[in-house]
Each structure stands twice: as structure tokens, then as C-alpha cells.
Design a protein around this motif. Sequence first.
Motif, mmCIF file in Angstrom:
data_model
loop_
_atom_site.group_PDB
_atom_site.id
_atom_site.type_symbol
_atom_site.label_atom_id
_atom_site.label_comp_id
_atom_site.label_asym_id
_atom_site.label_seq_id
_atom_site.Cartn_x
_atom_site.Cartn_y
_atom_site.Cartn_z
ATOM 1 N N SER A 160 37.155 22.413 -16.511
ATOM 2 C CA SER A 160 37.527 21.185 -15.809
ATOM 3 C C SER A 160 38.465 20.309 -16.622
ATOM 4 C CB SER A 160 36.269 20.387 -15.445
ATOM 5 O OG SER A 160 35.568 20.020 -16.630
ATOM 6 N N HIS A 207 37.966 24.725 -8.300
ATOM 7 C CA HIS A 207 39.413 24.550 -8.280
ATOM 8 C C HIS A 207 39.998 25.255 -7.060
ATOM 9 C CE1 HIS A 207 38.510 23.979 -12.638
ATOM 10 N NE2 HIS A 207 39.370 22.986 -12.454
ATOM 11 N N SER A 231 44.754 18.441 -18.727
ATOM 12 C CA SER A 231 44.723 17.536 -17.581
ATOM 13 C C SER A 231 43.296 17.063 -17.356
ATOM 14 C CB SER A 231 45.248 18.225 -16.326
ATOM 15 O OG SER A 231 46.598 18.611 -16.497
ATOM 16 N N THR A 232 43.147 15.838 -16.928
ATOM 17 C CA THR A 232 41.846 15.312 -16.540
ATOM 18 C C THR A 232 41.850 15.076 -15.035
ATOM 19 O OG1 THR A 232 42.622 13.072 -16.990
ATOM 20 C CG2 THR A 232 41.450 14.201 -18.769
ATOM 21 N N TYR A 233 40.689 15.207 -14.448
ATOM 22 C CA TYR A 233 40.580 15.073 -12.996
ATOM 23 C C TYR A 233 40.187 13.649 -12.620
ATOM 24 C CZ TYR A 233 41.197 20.039 -12.232
ATOM 25 O OH TYR A 233 41.726 21.298 -12.177
ATOM 26 N N VAL A 253 39.648 14.880 -4.859
ATOM 27 C CA VAL A 253 39.635 15.021 -6.313
ATOM 28 C C VAL A 253 40.807 15.917 -6.691
ATOM 29 C CG1 VAL A 253 38.332 15.739 -8.355
ATOM 30 C CG2 VAL A 253 37.120 14.790 -6.373
ATOM 31 N N LEU A 254 41.565 15.516 -7.699
ATOM 32 C CA LEU A 254 42.720 16.315 -8.117
ATOM 33 C C LEU A 254 42.992 16.073 -9.588
ATOM 34 C CD1 LEU A 254 46.036 14.608 -6.985
ATOM 35 C CD2 LEU A 254 43.801 13.503 -6.794
ATOM 36 N N ALA A 255 43.804 16.979 -10.178
ATOM 37 C CA ALA A 255 44.131 16.890 -11.599
ATOM 38 C C ALA A 255 45.207 15.838 -11.827
ATOM 39 C CB ALA A 255 44.599 18.248 -12.119
ATOM 40 N N GLN A 256 45.008 15.053 -12.893
ATOM 41 C CA GLN A 256 46.006 14.080 -13.278
ATOM 42 C C GLN A 256 47.105 14.775 -14.081
ATOM 43 O OE1 GLN A 256 44.494 10.885 -15.701
ATOM 44 N NE2 GLN A 256 45.426 9.311 -14.401
ATOM 45 N N SER A 299 45.442 22.723 -9.076
ATOM 46 C CA SER A 299 45.057 21.410 -9.590
ATOM 47 C C SER A 299 44.327 20.580 -8.554
ATOM 48 C CB SER A 299 46.305 20.650 -10.066
ATOM 49 O OG SER A 299 47.227 20.496 -9.005
ATOM 50 N N CYS A 300 43.989 21.152 -7.400
ATOM 51 C CA CYS A 300 43.220 20.457 -6.366
ATOM 52 C C CYS A 300 41.786 20.959 -6.397
ATOM 53 C CB CYS A 300 43.847 20.686 -4.990
ATOM 54 S SG CYS A 300 45.525 20.014 -4.874
ATOM 55 N N VAL A 301 40.901 20.298 -5.636
ATOM 56 C CA VAL A 301 39.466 20.599 -5.689
ATOM 57 C C VAL A 301 38.940 20.782 -4.271
ATOM 58 C CG1 VAL A 301 37.198 19.758 -6.437
ATOM 59 C CG2 VAL A 301 39.223 19.286 -7.827
#
Length: 284
Positions: free
Chosen positions: A230, A251, A206-208, A195-198, A239-241
Motif C-alpha cells: 500500500s 489495487h 506513493s501514499t493513498y 481512494v487513490l494513490a497520491q 493507482s486506484c482502489v
Amino acid sequence: MMVLLVLCVFAAVFNCISASAEVCTNTFLPGAKGDQGEIGEEGDQGKLGKNGPPGLPGASGDSGLKGEVGHTGKMGPIGDKGSKGGTGLEGPSGLKGKPGTTCDCGRYRKVVGQLDVNVGKLRNAVKFVKNVILGLKETEERYYLLVKEPKRFREASMNCKLRGGTLAMPKTSNTNHLMADYVSQAGLTRVYIGVLAQSKDTNETSTYVYADSSPLQGFAGWSQEEELSSTVAPTTNSSCVELLPTGAWSHAECDATMFFICEFPKSRRRGGGGRGGTPALASS
């Protein structure tokens, strides 16, 4: 004398009238009936007269002869299925067959029985390799492998691809719970997940998304504190999960090194060959 004159005039008039009566009688009185004349020729046909009123209905005529069979018409639509008919009469018994050859079936039964035992042992061995040696977890559709090699997020993602999979994407609560138990049983505090931020939009937010670029729909494992941020623009390095043993998402800095979980789709081909079979086990 006057009277005499009148009488003379009257006499003259009377004579004149009498003479006129004789003349008229001889001229206009019809003569005797003559003989019948010959019949004349037939005259031309006269003009067609007007239609007269309709006559009364006539009596019914006799039935005509039966006509010939007509051409076959088009086939009509298929009708509804009829009800099941009754059981028919039992047919006659068949002829007696030829005697069979003698078969040493005991030996073949023993071979088949031994094959069943070997297959059972092989299944147990495969299960042991997957669950004990490789440490795999699995669902109906995927395998999950915890790779105990500290790597940055980008390196972890590439490592999973080299093995034939991707970073694990917990898209359901059941999958997220399985992965959290995996982390907890390994005694770890956090691992990378897919899962990461777009990229940021025009509102600088930003959306994930998951590692396969699909949006987070129906499930997201953010903790209460992380859920508030989020959808807020994260810093460049966070921006990573990461997944915690409790099952919560947090985050994480993409440059941080940590262990990670890869996922692999199960093969749909019989025998499990090719991509999507048992994941490649490098140094993990």
C-alpha cells in the motif's frame, strides 16, 4: 649695734605694713545696701531649646459626632448563589374568568388525526423510495448509492459529482462494512471507491488518500497481501482502489470499467432541500 640696726629695720617694716592695712580696709570693704532699682524692660525671646522627653499618654477624649454619609463606592464582585429559599405563602385566588366560546373541537381533532396518518404514510413512502426503488443505504450523516454503470475511475468520479456527491469514502470500519454488504447484496464482485494513490514523492513512493484529498487515518481496509504494497510505488494503471464484497480493499487499474458507489451528505436544512438532499437518480 648690729642688733639695734635690725630692730630699727623691723620697726619700720611693721609701721609700713600697718599703714597699708588701713588703706586696704578703707578701699575694698562694701558699703551699706542701697534701695531696690526699677524693673527693667522685657528682653528678647531666647533661642528654641532642645525637645524634651515625651510626656505620659493623656486620657481618651470624648467620641466625636457622627460624620456625613460618604460617596457610593464601586460595585463589588458578584457573590455566590445563595441557597434556595423556603416556599412562600399561597397567594389569594384570582378572579373568575369569562366563560369561553363553544368550540366544535371534534371536527378539528379528526382533521389533525388524518394529518398524522398522512404524514406516517408519506414517511413510509419516502423510506420505500430510498431503500427499494433507489436502493440507497444510509448512515446518520450520509446516503450511499450503488451506480450500476460501468465506467473508468475518472468517469465514475465525475458522474458522482454531477449527481451532487463524491465517490464513496469508507473512513470507518462501520461504513466500510455497510458498503461491503451493499456490494454483496447486489451480487457484484468489486466496485470503485473514493481512494487513490497520491503523486510520488522524492523516494519514488506513493501514499493513498481519499477522494477529498484527506489522508488515510485510523482505518484502512487493505487485505494482508495488499497492505504490504500500500505504500510502495504502484504502476501507472493500478493507482486506484476497488472494494470487494468481503470488505477488503484491492489495487485496481484506473482504466478498468466497473460499477461504483457514490456518497451524498445529508441536508442539515429542515425539509432536505437543495444540495445534500436525496441524490439525483440518473440512469442507474
